[in-house]
Design an enzyme around this catalytic site. Structure first.
Site, PDB file in Angstrom:
ATOM      1  N   ASP A   1      26.127 -23.357   6.096  1.00 47.75           N
ATOM      2  CA  ASP A   1      27.465 -21.686   6.373  1.00 47.75           C
ATOM      3  C   ASP A   1      26.251 -21.142   7.694  1.00 47.75           C
ATOM      4  O   ASP A   1      25.658 -19.957   6.232  1.00 47.75           O
ATOM      5  CB  ASP A   1      27.236 -21.636   5.313  1.00 47.75           C
ATOM      6  CG  ASP A   1      25.945 -21.255   3.986  1.00 47.75           C
ATOM      7  OD1 ASP A   1      24.631 -21.899   4.658  1.00 47.75           O
ATOM      8  OD2 ASP A   1      25.747 -21.087   3.053  1.00 47.75           O
TER       9      ASP A   1
ATOM     10  N   ASP B   1      14.733 -26.476  -4.412  1.00 47.68           N
ATOM     11  CA  ASP B   1      13.996 -25.101  -4.023  1.00 47.68           C
ATOM     12  C   ASP B   1      12.754 -24.185  -4.944  1.00 47.68           C
ATOM     13  O   ASP B   1      11.654 -24.069  -4.124  1.00 47.68           O
ATOM     14  CB  ASP B   1      14.692 -24.125  -3.515  1.00 47.68           C
ATOM     15  CG  ASP B   1      15.603 -23.217  -4.046  1.00 47.68           C
ATOM     16  OD1 ASP B   1      15.825 -24.109  -5.479  1.00 47.68           O
ATOM     17  OD2 ASP B   1      16.504 -22.597  -3.928  1.00 47.68           O
TER      18      ASP B   1
END
Length: 363
Positions: free
Chosen positions: A130, A206
């Site tokens: 995206d 992350d």
């Protein structure tokens, strides 16, 4: 006729040279079930990657078997397709957790293992399905690859600034070191993956990289103006930040000639002094109403925060990210968060230990 032959010979030689070139990095687009998003991302990448495809070979790695995603990826000759089929059920650690975060972590590990160990690349750039990229995205990463090789205190290079919204950025040439892993379009070297792969987490990879026990005091390079734009309103994070933080991001539109730039100021032995010199020149501002006070000062401003809640209060007033992870605010370097305010004026939010760490005398 002679010139035509010479031209053809030159083109053949160029093609041969391209084939023999060692890639700077593989580029992988991590995909799952959003075919329309993936198509937009591939087109954005190919727009800038086509002339240099041998230096940045492109891969799409799909998690699962969504047929539209697979056919979208396979409709492009200019990329290699990989598919991660994982039928092992997910056991979440806490009730009510989204399984997606576990699936994503598994997919990342598999894709990076493939690229580093099966395909033997020395560096990989990770994109998600995206993202649009900036016109100088590849030049930026090529220049940064040299820093990554030279300076082992740099863990990864990112194309992202969490405070990269239009109102907080100004200079497309400015790069920073940060103690906070930015993600969202980033490059790592095989030596780092050798370290991370065996202990890769089950989920939330992350945030795991943002823990001090994993980055071990190493830092990340990030730009002031983002080289990726995240358009994914619908995804695993459920669009929670999208309207406030992602939609207003400024994607760089200046074609910076990174090859001609001296980036040695970003090396560990030089950067602390380089950054300290900038902070030193900023005018200190104290007390209540700091936003208004900062606005009324020409030039850079520095504002000291006492602790995390004080930082959050000041950040809220300016509209930047308030979040911390493992004692580090987003984008911070030695506790300092820097962003532009209204004009080219920089605001430095200074932690309680920051001046000491930067060897700046209290004024």
């Amino acid at each position: 006729m002679k010139s035509l032959v010479q031209d053809l010979e030159r083109k053949d030689l160029q093609r041969l040279t391209d084939k023999m070139q060692v890639p700077v990095a593989a580029v992988v687009i991590i995909a799952c079930n959003r075919a329309d998003y993936l198509e937009r991302t591939i087109n954005s990448v190919l727009k800038h990657q086509r002339p240099i495809s041998s230096r940045f070979p492109l891969f799409v790695s799909q998690d699962g078997s969504n047929p539209d995603v697979k056919s979208t990826a396979l409709s492009y000759d200019q990329l290699s397709y990989m598919q991660h089929l994982d039928f092992e059920p997910v056991q979440t650690e806490r009730p009510g957790e989204l399984i997606a975060y576990y699936k994503i972590a598994r997919h990342y590990k598999w894709a990076l293992d493939q690229l580093f160990y099966k395909h033997n690349f020395s560096r990989v750039i990770i994109l998600e399905d995206d993202m649009d990229i900036a016109p100088d995205f590849f030049d930026y990463f090529e220049a940064a690859a040299t820093l990554l090789d030279k300076d082992k205190s740099i863990m990864a290079v990112s194309s992202w600034n969490d405070n990269g919204q239009k109102q907080f950025v100004h200079d497309p040439y400015e790069l920073y070191r940060s103690d906070f892993f930015p993600g969202l379009g980033w490059m790592l070297a095989r030596s780092i993956w050798d370290e991370l792969s065996p202990k890769w987490p089950r989920a939330y990879w992350d945030d795991w990289l943002r823990l001090k026990e994993n980055h071990k005091g190493r830092q990340f390079i990030r730009p002031e103006v983002c080289r990726t734009y995240n358009f994914g309103e619908h995804g695993s994070s459920l669009g929670q930040f999208f309207k406030q933080y992602l939609e207003p991001i400024k994607l760089n539109d200046v074609k910076v000639n990174w090859r001609s730039m001296d980036l040695s100021y970003l090396l560990e032995d030089k950067y602390s002094m380089h950054f300290a010199n900038t902070v030193k020149k900023a005018t200190p501002v104290y007390g209540a109403g700091v936003v208004l006070k900062a606005y009324n000062i020409d030039g850079d401003v520095r504002i000291k925060y006492r602790d995390q809640s004080d930082f959050e209060n000041i950040a809220r007033q300016f509209g930047i990210f308030q979040e911390w992870k493992d004692g580090v605010p987003r984008t911070a370097y030695k506790g300092v968060v820097v962003f532009r305010h209204q004009t080219s004026r920089r605001i430095f939010l200074i932690g309680p230990e920051s001046l000491k760490l930067l060897q700046i005398e209290e004024s």
